[in-house]
Enzyme design. Sequence first.
Site, PDB file in Angstrom:
ATOM      1  N   GLU A  56      40.292   6.771 -31.863  1.00  0.00           N
ATOM      2  CA  GLU A  56      39.021   7.351 -32.331  1.00  0.00           C
ATOM      3  C   GLU A  56      37.875   6.433 -31.911  1.00  0.00           C
ATOM      4  OE1 GLU A  56      38.978   8.074 -36.594  1.00  0.00           O
ATOM      5  OE2 GLU A  56      36.808   7.767 -36.646  1.00  0.00           O
ATOM      6  N   LYS A  72      40.372  13.775 -43.784  1.00  0.00           N
ATOM      7  CA  LYS A  72      40.371  12.325 -43.871  1.00  0.00           C
ATOM      8  C   LYS A  72      40.130  11.956 -45.340  1.00  0.00           C
ATOM      9  CE  LYS A  72      37.117   8.719 -42.315  1.00  0.00           C
ATOM     10  NZ  LYS A  72      36.501   8.100 -41.135  1.00  0.00           N
ATOM     11  N   ARG A 130      28.981   4.759 -33.410  1.00  0.00           N
ATOM     12  CA  ARG A 130      28.168   3.806 -34.157  1.00  0.00           C
ATOM     13  C   ARG A 130      27.548   2.759 -33.244  1.00  0.00           C
ATOM     14  NH1 ARG A 130      32.322   4.248 -38.779  1.00  0.00           N
ATOM     15  NH2 ARG A 130      33.234   2.252 -38.214  1.00  0.00           N
TER      16      ARG A 130
HETATM   17  C1  3PG Z   1      35.776   4.672 -40.607  1.00  0.00           C
HETATM   18  O1  3PG Z   1      34.871   4.851 -39.810  1.00  0.00           O
HETATM   19  O2  3PG Z   1      36.665   5.491 -40.798  1.00  0.00           O
HETATM   20  C2  3PG Z   1      35.794   3.405 -41.409  1.00  0.00           C
HETATM   21  O3  3PG Z   1      34.697   2.615 -41.136  1.00  0.00           O
HETATM   22  C3  3PG Z   1      37.034   2.620 -41.194  1.00  0.00           C
HETATM   23  O4  3PG Z   1      37.143   1.680 -42.171  1.00  0.00           O
HETATM   24  P1  3PG Z   1      37.824   0.279 -41.909  1.00  0.00           P
HETATM   25  O5  3PG Z   1      36.863  -0.476 -41.046  1.00  0.00           O
HETATM   26  O6  3PG Z   1      38.004  -0.323 -43.273  1.00  0.00           O
HETATM   27  O7  3PG Z   1      39.143   0.494 -41.184  1.00  0.00           O
END
Ligand code: 3PG
Length: 208
Positions: A39, A127, A43
């Site tokens: 994925e 999710k 960002r």
């Molecule tokens: C996401 O975008 O799904 C989250 O920021 C993931 O969270 P994590 O950095 O704790 O894995």
Amino acid sequence: MLLDKLKHAPVVPLVQADDPDVALKTVAALKAGGLEIIEVVLRTDAAMVCLEAIAERAPDIIVGAGTVLSLEQAEESVRRGAQFIVSPGLNDEVVKYCQSRDMAVFPGVVTASEVQRAWNLGLRTVKFFPAGLSGGAAMLKALSSVFRDMQFMPTGGVSAANLNDYLAIPSVIACGGSWLTPQQEIDAGNFDAVTALAREALVTAQQN
Ligand code: 3PG
């Protein structure tokens, strides 16, 4: 096909990159560790370019777009080669767009009402985000006991230490997270560390 592949390797690493070459090296390292469903989170300014580079130059990777907040972002992600869409929350427009294309979509939900709304939209995969802060595996078990045909992808606070807790829940189709792609290792060019984390996650997953 995506859901079938997730059954064998139920871990979705997040890639957050500023540079397509780094993104390509990261996915190559993940693939070397056995993970090929990736994925790319929207960002960074270069996220779409990174997504496109992976779609074009790493054809053995199934690449999706994450942090998709709007219909426009979903459309552009698909134009750039995304094969699935992940969102932090539930956006009806994004969901309906993906459904019209028969494309997998994982909108983020936490509460029973949100799962219910996703279910009413016809979704059977969502999710669970942010998993750790929303009650973790215990909350997911409670939701799963009532939404018996819903499958969940917990993300947010998942790590090597708790991956098993989530994957042991039958309704969990996969876990997502950034713990597999530590920025420090990537900045240092230590892609072997990424491969090692991917391999470790896969071994854990296959114990379930
Ligand atoms: C996401 O975008 O799904 C989250 O920021 C993931 O969270 P994590 O950095 O704790 O894995």
